[in-house]
Scaffold this active site. Structure first.
Site, PDB file in Angstrom:
ATOM      1  N   HIS A  86     -12.462 -42.146  40.452  1.00 35.52           N
ATOM      2  CA  HIS A  86     -12.936 -43.494  40.124  1.00 35.52           C
ATOM      3  C   HIS A  86     -11.913 -44.258  39.296  1.00 35.52           C
ATOM      4  O   HIS A  86     -11.310 -43.704  38.377  1.00 35.52           O
ATOM      5  CB  HIS A  86     -14.317 -43.482  39.461  1.00 35.52           C
ATOM      6  CG  HIS A  86     -14.419 -42.768  38.153  1.00 35.52           C
ATOM      7  ND1 HIS A  86     -14.271 -43.406  36.939  1.00 35.52           N
ATOM      8  CD2 HIS A  86     -14.672 -41.470  37.854  1.00 35.52           C
ATOM      9  CE1 HIS A  86     -14.440 -42.532  35.959  1.00 35.52           C
ATOM     10  NE2 HIS A  86     -14.681 -41.342  36.482  1.00 35.52           N
ATOM     11  N   ASP A  88     -12.692 -47.162  37.792  1.00 34.40           N
ATOM     12  CA  ASP A  88     -13.341 -47.898  36.696  1.00 34.40           C
ATOM     13  C   ASP A  88     -13.357 -47.030  35.445  1.00 34.40           C
ATOM     14  O   ASP A  88     -13.221 -45.805  35.514  1.00 34.40           O
ATOM     15  CB  ASP A  88     -14.767 -48.343  37.071  1.00 34.40           C
ATOM     16  CG  ASP A  88     -15.736 -47.189  37.273  1.00 34.40           C
ATOM     17  OD1 ASP A  88     -15.332 -46.143  37.820  1.00 34.40           O
ATOM     18  OD2 ASP A  88     -16.909 -47.315  36.871  1.00 34.40           O
ATOM     19  N   ASP A 119     -10.232 -40.057  31.983  1.00 33.39           N
ATOM     20  CA  ASP A 119     -11.472 -40.318  32.757  1.00 33.39           C
ATOM     21  C   ASP A 119     -11.404 -41.703  33.376  1.00 33.39           C
ATOM     22  O   ASP A 119     -11.838 -42.664  32.766  1.00 33.39           O
ATOM     23  CB  ASP A 119     -12.662 -40.191  31.806  1.00 33.39           C
ATOM     24  CG  ASP A 119     -14.001 -40.329  32.515  1.00 33.39           C
ATOM     25  OD1 ASP A 119     -14.036 -40.320  33.751  1.00 33.39           O
ATOM     26  OD2 ASP A 119     -15.021 -40.441  31.809  1.00 33.39           O
ATOM     27  N   GLU A 152     -18.317 -45.652  39.116  1.00 34.10           N
ATOM     28  CA  GLU A 152     -18.808 -44.341  38.678  1.00 34.10           C
ATOM     29  C   GLU A 152     -19.445 -44.437  37.305  1.00 34.10           C
ATOM     30  O   GLU A 152     -20.500 -43.836  37.050  1.00 34.10           O
ATOM     31  CB  GLU A 152     -17.658 -43.323  38.648  1.00 34.10           C
ATOM     32  CG  GLU A 152     -18.125 -41.867  38.625  1.00 34.10           C
ATOM     33  CD  GLU A 152     -18.458 -41.335  37.240  1.00 34.10           C
ATOM     34  OE1 GLU A 152     -19.150 -40.324  37.145  1.00 34.10           O
ATOM     35  OE2 GLU A 152     -18.034 -41.936  36.233  1.00 34.10           O
ATOM     36  N   GLU A 153     -18.813 -45.197  36.421  1.00 30.11           N
ATOM     37  CA  GLU A 153     -19.300 -45.238  35.036  1.00 30.11           C
ATOM     38  C   GLU A 153     -20.588 -46.052  34.892  1.00 30.11           C
ATOM     39  O   GLU A 153     -21.165 -46.117  33.803  1.00 30.11           O
ATOM     40  CB  GLU A 153     -18.213 -45.794  34.102  1.00 30.11           C
ATOM     41  CG  GLU A 153     -16.940 -44.945  34.053  1.00 30.11           C
ATOM     42  CD  GLU A 153     -17.120 -43.569  33.404  1.00 30.11           C
ATOM     43  OE1 GLU A 153     -18.262 -43.168  33.124  1.00 30.11           O
ATOM     44  OE2 GLU A 153     -16.097 -42.893  33.189  1.00 30.11           O
ATOM     45  N   ASP A 179     -12.107 -34.762  37.761  1.00 29.20           N
ATOM     46  CA  ASP A 179     -12.804 -35.673  36.835  1.00 29.20           C
ATOM     47  C   ASP A 179     -13.632 -34.848  35.845  1.00 29.20           C
ATOM     48  O   ASP A 179     -14.663 -35.291  35.360  1.00 29.20           O
ATOM     49  CB  ASP A 179     -13.686 -36.626  37.650  1.00 29.20           C
ATOM     50  CG  ASP A 179     -14.194 -37.810  36.827  1.00 29.20           C
ATOM     51  OD1 ASP A 179     -13.562 -38.142  35.808  1.00 29.20           O
ATOM     52  OD2 ASP A 179     -15.237 -38.394  37.213  1.00 29.20           O
ATOM     53  N   HIS A 426     -15.029 -41.559  26.836  1.00 24.54           N
ATOM     54  CA  HIS A 426     -16.067 -42.520  26.432  1.00 24.54           C
ATOM     55  C   HIS A 426     -16.003 -42.855  24.938  1.00 24.54           C
ATOM     56  O   HIS A 426     -16.885 -43.515  24.423  1.00 24.54           O
ATOM     57  CB  HIS A 426     -17.486 -42.014  26.774  1.00 24.54           C
ATOM     58  CG  HIS A 426     -17.709 -41.792  28.231  1.00 24.54           C
ATOM     59  ND1 HIS A 426     -18.974 -41.716  28.790  1.00 24.54           N
ATOM     60  CD2 HIS A 426     -16.857 -41.652  29.263  1.00 24.54           C
ATOM     61  CE1 HIS A 426     -18.861 -41.508  30.097  1.00 24.54           C
ATOM     62  NE2 HIS A 426     -17.581 -41.460  30.409  1.00 24.54           N
TER      63      HIS A 426
HETATM   64  N1  BES Z   1     -15.891 -37.693  34.352  1.00 22.79           N
HETATM   65  C1  BES Z   1     -17.170 -37.874  33.775  1.00 22.79           C
HETATM   66  C2  BES Z   1     -18.074 -36.676  33.900  1.00 22.79           C
HETATM   67  C3  BES Z   1     -17.572 -35.404  33.272  1.00 22.79           C
HETATM   68  C4  BES Z   1     -16.796 -35.393  32.134  1.00 22.79           C
HETATM   69  C5  BES Z   1     -17.940 -34.216  33.830  1.00 22.79           C
HETATM   70  C6  BES Z   1     -16.357 -34.197  31.585  1.00 22.79           C
HETATM   71  C7  BES Z   1     -17.532 -33.020  33.284  1.00 22.79           C
HETATM   72  C8  BES Z   1     -16.724 -33.022  32.149  1.00 22.79           C
HETATM   73  C9  BES Z   1     -17.823 -39.086  34.430  1.00 22.79           C
HETATM   74  O1  BES Z   1     -16.950 -40.176  34.517  1.00 22.79           O
HETATM   75  C10 BES Z   1     -18.969 -39.536  33.572  1.00 22.79           C
HETATM   76  O2  BES Z   1     -18.734 -39.954  32.484  1.00 22.79           O
HETATM   77  N2  BES Z   1     -20.198 -39.465  34.092  1.00 22.79           N
HETATM   78  C11 BES Z   1     -21.323 -39.976  33.384  1.00 22.79           C
HETATM   79  C12 BES Z   1     -22.469 -40.205  34.319  1.00 22.79           C
HETATM   80  C13 BES Z   1     -22.458 -41.536  35.006  1.00 22.79           C
HETATM   81  C14 BES Z   1     -23.686 -41.663  35.876  1.00 22.79           C
HETATM   82  C15 BES Z   1     -22.375 -42.675  34.052  1.00 22.79           C
HETATM   83  C16 BES Z   1     -21.799 -38.995  32.354  1.00 22.79           C
HETATM   84  O3  BES Z   1     -21.637 -37.772  32.518  1.00 22.79           O
HETATM   85  O4  BES Z   1     -22.340 -39.465  31.352  1.00 22.79           O
HETATM   86 MN    MN Z   2     -15.129 -39.630  35.232  1.00 25.87          MN
HETATM   87 MN    MN Z   3     -16.888 -41.124  32.449  1.00 32.96          MN
END
Ligand code: BES
Ligand code: MN
Ligand code: MN
Length: 457
Positions: A86, A88, A119, A152-153, A179, A426
């Site tokens: 992603h 974004d 990320d 994605e975010e 990711d 984040h």
């Molecule tokens: N890359 C992350 C997810 C992640 C980070 C998985 C570290 C394993 C280890 C992804 O970009 C993310 O932040 N996903 C969100 C969910 C999304 C629906 C907003 C999350 O996990 O909060």
């Molecule tokens: Mn991610």
């Molecule tokens: Mn993320």
């Protein structure tokens, strides 16, 4: 292997410069003020894919931000890898906590500091550059497809529609995603599962307007107090989640699985020191590794209400709000958990207030196979480039699209992440080690090589 090292050595600075250019785009999908920047980022990614030799590159419109697609199909008899990532990023707030501006990538101590450094720009761009490497050294051993999205975010709401409408175009033997995190560069690992997500916003309303807290205080329930009590009651004294039925569908790990998961290196003191906490907290009866990787959780992501400006204002607020998320594990369903939460939260609301509940995005948990050709290829690739076999781990984060790929396309995923949990995803001062970036570009061609070889057997 020599051609890989040579390519990276010969292009070291350029590989970094291009990533920096990508990181300078403030592609924040959550905030409409960055709309043009997000769209420009998609164009940049498409341009780079084209330059590297991808065919049929397209910036595919959706009802939200576009999906960048590109492919190189060399032989229908060879297997196909679908790379997902992603472009974004999360909002950079709180800005004042960044040591250098989030969209001006800066290197300190061998690490790239920028929003999206890990990320996921730094990670998906390794795939673009690994592809360039394979094209330039004439070593692409299989078909490759790229699908890089821009939402994605914010929950990938339009990706599901795109996937359903493009089943033929996205046909592949495996989905490959960078990711996620590794344990450390000394202890490479491969995530074999991701948690699901159910995200909810609640609003508690008391009196029909903000009141003078002296004139009315004591006679009318304060919605902020009530909301705090309701939220506090969502965990019991053992930190289990106190929503009836919440754990009904959870598949508990076997003793052998629990033992295996707890083999991963973990130093509690270092973990606490890094976070600046005196004690850890969590569900009774589980280790930290189990709590984050294999157990469902409930978190308050934000809570507000009343006066939060400078100085003191005496007020009894009319409303209080919170954003609450629940991380889910197999076999929990996001819709069902949202429903259970809603029912429970309404049932515990005292008569002094009204509750409004708004569900946001969700996603399903997944476990990825560890006995597949693709997983073995990933293990072999990492073993070769790191000189050490990777440890399988369960990740605590969520990538909702993984379950969707499986459901819609019937394709399993390999999570080959090169980030670290401590990369401040984040958070302010997100970072990505330059070492990891090059290591990824080095390892990914090996994955393709071993995937093609092992598939042919
Ligand atoms: N890359 C992350 C997810 C992640 C980070 C998985 C570290 C394993 C280890 C992804 O970009 C993310 O932040 N996903 C969100 C969910 C999304 C629906 C907003 C999350 O996990 O909060
Ligand atoms: Mn991610
Ligand atoms: Mn993320």
């Amino acid at each position: 292997m020599d051609h890989i090292k040579q390519f990276i050595d010969a292009n070291k600075q350029r590989l970094l410069d291009e990533l920096f250019e990508l990181l300078r785009f403030p592609s924040v999908s959550a905030d409409p003020k960055y709309k043009d920047d997000v769209l420009n980022t998609a164009q940049y990614v498409a341009k780079k894919l084209r330059e590297c030799g991808a065919d049929n590159v397209e910036v595919c419109p959706t009802a939200g931000y576009p999906i960048v697609y590109g492919e190189k199909l060399i032989d229908p008899a060879k297997p196909t890898v679908l790379v997902y990532g992603h472009y974004d990023v999360q909002p950079p707030d709180p800005l004042e906590l960044w040591h250098t501006p989030p969209f001006e990538p800066t290197v300190r101590d061998g690490k790239i500091f920028a929003r999206g450094a890990c990320d996921d720009k730094g990670q998906f761009y390794m795939h673009v550059k690994a592809f360039e490497l394979m094209m330039q050294t004439d070593t692409l051993p299989c078909n490759i497809k790229f699908m890089i999205e821009g939402e994605e975010e914010v929950g990938s709401n339009n990706l599901g529609i795109f996937v359903k409408a493009n089943k033929e175009r996205l046909k592949a033997d495996v989905v490959l995603i960078s990711d996620t995190s590794m344990i450390s560069m000394e202890t490479p690992s491969l995530e074999t599962g991701l948690r699901g997500l159910s995200y909810i916003e609640v609003e508690v309303t008391g009196p029909n307007r903000d009141l003078h807290s002296g004139v009315y205080g004591g006679a009318v329930a304060n919605p902020a107090t009530i909301l705090a009590k309701m939220i506090a009651s969502l965990h019991d004294e053992n930190n289990h989640i106190a929503i009836p039925g919440f754990y009904d569908d959870v598949i508990n790990l076997t003793d052998a699985e629990r033992k295996a998961i707890n083999q991963a290196p973990y130093n509690e003191q270092e973990y606490k020191d890094d976070l600046g906490v005196n004690e850890l907290w969590g569900e009774k009866g589980y280790s930290t590794i189990e709590r984050t990787g294999t157990r469902p959780t409930l978190e308050v992501n934000g809570i507000w209400g009343g006066y939060i400006g400078e100085g003191a204002k005496t007020v009894l607020p009319s409303k209080a709000n919170a954003k609450i998320s629940m991380r889910l594990v197999p076999n929990q369903s996001s819709d069902k958990i949202t429903e259970l939460f809603t029912k429970h939260f309404e049932s515990i609301a005292p008569p002094y207030i009204k509750v409004k509940i708004t569900p946001h995005h969700g996603g399903e948990p997944v476990v990825t196979p560890t006995d597949s050709v693709a997983f073995r290829a990933a293990e072999k690739a990492i073993t070769e480039s790191f000189g050490k076999a990777p440890i399988p781990t369960r990740g605590g984060g969520s990538i909702p699209i993984v379950a969707l790929f499986e459901a819609e396309l019937g394709i399993k995923t390999v999570l080959m992440g090169f980030g670290l949990d401590s990369d401040n995803l984040h958070s302010p001062n997100e970072k990505y080690d330059i070492f990891n970036y090059y290591k990824g570009i080095e390892t990914l061609p090996l994955f393709h090589k071993y995937f093609a070889e092992l598939s042919a057997k």
